[in-house]
Design a protein around this motif. Structure first.
Motif, PDB file in Angstrom:
ATOM      1  N   PHE A 197      -3.612  11.960  34.173  1.00 41.96           N
ATOM      2  CA  PHE A 197      -2.611  10.959  33.627  1.00 41.96           C
ATOM      3  C   PHE A 197      -3.440   9.959  33.057  1.00 41.96           C
ATOM      4  O   PHE A 197      -4.384   9.328  33.593  1.00 41.96           O
ATOM      5  N   LEU A 198      -2.825   9.587  31.772  1.00 36.01           N
ATOM      6  CA  LEU A 198      -3.405   8.313  31.147  1.00 36.01           C
ATOM      7  C   LEU A 198      -2.455   7.527  30.452  1.00 36.01           C
ATOM      8  O   LEU A 198      -1.183   7.829  30.129  1.00 36.01           O
ATOM      9  N   LEU A 199      -2.304   6.188  30.667  1.00 35.69           N
ATOM     10  CA  LEU A 199      -1.207   5.361  30.126  1.00 35.69           C
ATOM     11  C   LEU A 199      -2.395   4.349  29.084  1.00 35.69           C
ATOM     12  O   LEU A 199      -3.233   3.659  29.637  1.00 35.69           O
ATOM     13  N   LEU A 200      -1.892   4.300  27.895  1.00 30.55           N
ATOM     14  CA  LEU A 200      -2.486   3.457  27.044  1.00 30.55           C
ATOM     15  C   LEU A 200      -1.732   2.595  26.505  1.00 30.55           C
ATOM     16  O   LEU A 200      -0.743   2.738  25.541  1.00 30.55           O
ATOM     17  N   VAL A 201      -1.757   1.143  26.870  1.00 31.80           N
ATOM     18  CA  VAL A 201      -1.079   0.090  26.388  1.00 31.80           C
ATOM     19  C   VAL A 201      -1.640  -0.317  25.124  1.00 31.80           C
ATOM     20  O   VAL A 201      -2.723  -1.149  25.088  1.00 31.80           O
ATOM     21  N   GLU A 202      -1.350   0.160  24.001  1.00 33.53           N
ATOM     22  CA  GLU A 202      -1.872   0.066  22.687  1.00 33.53           C
ATOM     23  C   GLU A 202      -1.525  -1.503  22.124  1.00 33.53           C
ATOM     24  O   GLU A 202      -0.329  -1.704  21.672  1.00 33.53           O
ATOM     25  N   LEU A 203      -2.361  -2.481  21.907  1.00 35.44           N
ATOM     26  CA  LEU A 203      -1.983  -3.641  21.584  1.00 35.44           C
ATOM     27  C   LEU A 203      -2.325  -3.849  19.968  1.00 35.44           C
ATOM     28  O   LEU A 203      -2.547  -3.111  19.327  1.00 35.44           O
ATOM     29  N   LYS A 204      -1.501  -4.955  19.567  1.00 38.21           N
ATOM     30  CA  LYS A 204      -1.880  -5.624  18.275  1.00 38.21           C
ATOM     31  C   LYS A 204      -2.729  -6.736  18.121  1.00 38.21           C
ATOM     32  O   LYS A 204      -3.073  -7.080  19.368  1.00 38.21           O
ATOM     33  N   PRO A 205      -3.436  -6.903  16.941  1.00 32.75           N
ATOM     34  CA  PRO A 205      -4.465  -8.076  16.959  1.00 32.75           C
ATOM     35  C   PRO A 205      -3.517  -9.361  17.751  1.00 32.75           C
ATOM     36  O   PRO A 205      -2.521  -9.641  17.507  1.00 32.75           O
ATOM     37  N   CYS A 206      -4.416  -9.883  18.528  1.00 30.78           N
ATOM     38  CA  CYS A 206      -3.889 -11.362  19.224  1.00 30.78           C
ATOM     39  C   CYS A 206      -3.458 -10.828  20.642  1.00 30.78           C
ATOM     40  O   CYS A 206      -3.266 -11.630  21.364  1.00 30.78           O
ATOM     41  N   GLY A 207      -2.930  -9.617  20.713  1.00 28.77           N
ATOM     42  CA  GLY A 207      -2.127  -8.898  22.152  1.00 28.77           C
ATOM     43  C   GLY A 207      -3.260  -9.270  23.238  1.00 28.77           C
ATOM     44  O   GLY A 207      -2.846  -9.791  24.355  1.00 28.77           O
ATOM     45  N   LEU A 208      -4.345  -9.028  23.182  1.00 26.65           N
ATOM     46  CA  LEU A 208      -5.414  -9.171  24.310  1.00 26.65           C
ATOM     47  C   LEU A 208      -5.422 -10.733  24.461  1.00 26.65           C
ATOM     48  O   LEU A 208      -5.180 -11.167  25.914  1.00 26.65           O
ATOM     49  N   TYR A 209      -5.561 -11.567  23.823  1.00 25.27           N
ATOM     50  CA  TYR A 209      -5.368 -12.904  23.875  1.00 25.27           C
ATOM     51  C   TYR A 209      -4.034 -13.462  24.722  1.00 25.27           C
ATOM     52  O   TYR A 209      -4.111 -14.294  25.670  1.00 25.27           O
ATOM     53  N   GLN A 210      -3.173 -12.819  24.294  1.00 25.85           N
ATOM     54  CA  GLN A 210      -1.660 -13.181  24.649  1.00 25.85           C
ATOM     55  C   GLN A 210      -1.645 -12.915  26.147  1.00 25.85           C
ATOM     56  O   GLN A 210      -1.024 -13.706  26.846  1.00 25.85           O
ATOM     57  N   PHE A 211      -2.025 -12.012  26.756  1.00 24.03           N
ATOM     58  CA  PHE A 211      -2.010 -11.306  28.200  1.00 24.03           C
ATOM     59  C   PHE A 211      -3.179 -12.049  29.047  1.00 24.03           C
ATOM     60  O   PHE A 211      -3.267 -11.861  30.174  1.00 24.03           O
ATOM     61  N   THR A 212      -4.462 -12.312  28.426  1.00 24.77           N
ATOM     62  CA  THR A 212      -5.543 -12.766  29.096  1.00 24.77           C
ATOM     63  C   THR A 212      -5.785 -14.063  29.041  1.00 24.77           C
ATOM     64  O   THR A 212      -6.652 -14.692  29.988  1.00 24.77           O
ATOM     65  N   GLY A 213      -5.704 -14.675  27.937  1.00 21.55           N
ATOM     66  CA  GLY A 213      -6.016 -16.254  27.708  1.00 21.55           C
ATOM     67  C   GLY A 213      -7.582 -16.596  27.377  1.00 21.55           C
ATOM     68  O   GLY A 213      -7.854 -17.483  27.631  1.00 21.55           O
ATOM     69  N   VAL A 214      -8.313 -15.362  27.291  1.00 22.21           N
ATOM     70  CA  VAL A 214      -9.549 -15.441  27.270  1.00 22.21           C
ATOM     71  C   VAL A 214     -10.217 -15.364  25.819  1.00 22.21           C
ATOM     72  O   VAL A 214      -9.539 -14.372  24.920  1.00 22.21           O
ATOM     73  N   ASN A 215     -11.002 -16.110  25.519  1.00 17.84           N
ATOM     74  CA  ASN A 215     -11.763 -15.983  24.144  1.00 17.84           C
ATOM     75  C   ASN A 215     -12.066 -14.426  23.948  1.00 17.84           C
ATOM     76  O   ASN A 215     -12.860 -13.909  24.627  1.00 17.84           O
ATOM     77  N   GLN A 216     -11.596 -13.863  22.959  1.00 20.06           N
ATOM     78  CA  GLN A 216     -11.684 -12.578  22.506  1.00 20.06           C
ATOM     79  C   GLN A 216     -13.077 -12.224  21.918  1.00 20.06           C
ATOM     80  O   GLN A 216     -13.491 -10.946  21.961  1.00 20.06           O
ATOM     81  N   LYS A 217     -13.869 -13.186  21.596  1.00 21.96           N
ATOM     82  CA  LYS A 217     -15.191 -12.903  20.836  1.00 21.96           C
ATOM     83  C   LYS A 217     -15.985 -11.975  22.213  1.00 21.96           C
ATOM     84  O   LYS A 217     -16.690 -11.140  21.594  1.00 21.96           O
TER      85      LYS A 217
END
Length: 271
Positions: free
Chosen positions: A88-108
């Motif tokens: 089983f695989l679940l891929l939550v495919e995000l849009k640009p800025c999506g990772l920052y929105q849910f982690t709040g961590v500098n994406q660099k």
């Protein structure tokens, strides 16, 4: 349990399902991609083309769930052999800025890397793994995912500013020089690059190149035209420049991509 496919009537005839998130999450999440890989379902060469977005990945091998954060991609990612090993695989495919929105961590620091999600956000990881383990069907899973991501959203004010910048680049098919963006938005070029590194994980120039190539791939899929025509329609005035950009982003020249399209996964740029 959903992750035991034999218990899942919804997917008895499907191995891959794409479901849209809650409408409030649309600016940050592209899709929930649910897969039940069959033996050798994917080619060993199956490759994800960079789209400047990140992914939350959850893989179940029959014993435990492996959860990862995939940083915004600027390089190809060959996953065929690995994906075929899971039930089983679940891929939550995000849009640009999506990772920052849910982690709040500098994406660099995340660009082009894969890291244990628990090491980045233990609370989010625990919540999502619990939902996956307990979901009885696809609807139950999606409802749980939506509720969790809605509860982990950060302040949207600065994100909305970034989304506006992203849309402007997208609307220009990636052919918007940082000087033009700086002038129109009244930001210095240095500040623009700082924002893009923080919220997306790369500078404006690289982001724009990835947008250009993804738009070109969309033209290739729809028109099946020659490289010359596609490069012109994608906004390139020099075919050799288009070929070099394409090979650098996708790992192969356009002609090889066209011959082996089934070996590549590409979502037209997600604004």
């Amino acid at each position: 349990m959903l992750i035991n496919r034999s218990d899942n009537k919804f997917l008895t005839t499907q191995c891959n399902v794409y479901i849209s998130p809650h409408e409030v999450l649309n600016p940050y999440i592209s899709t929930y991609n649910i897969l039940f890989p069959e033996k050798n379902m994917l080619s060993e060469k199956y490759t994800i083309i960079p789209d400047a977005s990140g992914t939350f990945s959850f893989a179940y091998d029959g014993k435990s769930i492996k959860s990862e954060l995939w940083g915004a991609s600027s390089k190809i990612n060959v996953i065929g052999s690995e994906a075929n090993n899971y039930n089983f695989l679940l891929l939550v495919e995000l849009k640009p800025c999506g990772l920052y929105q849910f982690t709040g961590v500098n994406q660099k620091e995340f660009t082009d890397i894969r890291i244990d999600l628990e090491a980045v956000n233990k609370s989010l990881n625990t919540s999502l793994c619990n939902i996956i383990e307990k979901a009885i069907d696809v609807n139950d899973l999606v409802n749980g995912l939506n509720a969790t991501f809605l509860s982990h959203m950060a302040d949207v004010y600065q994100i909305n500013t970034m989304l506006g910048l992203i849309r402007k680049i997208h609307n220009n098919n990636g052919f918007l020089h940082i000087k033009e963006l700086s002038f129109s938005e009244h930001y210095s070029e240095r500040h623009l690059n700082r924002l893009f590194y923080q919220y997306i994980g790369m500078n404006v120039k690289l982001f724009s190149r990835i947008v250009r190539i993804n738009n070109a791939i969309g033209q290739m899929k729809n028109l099946k035209s020659s490289c010359t025509l596609i490069s012109q329609q994608a906004g390139y005035y020099d075919q050799s420049h288009f070929i070099n950009d394409f090979k650098e982003i996708c790992g192969v020249p356009p002609t090889q991509y066209l011959k082996n399209m089934s070996d590549f996964s590409n979502s037209i740029f997600k604004p």
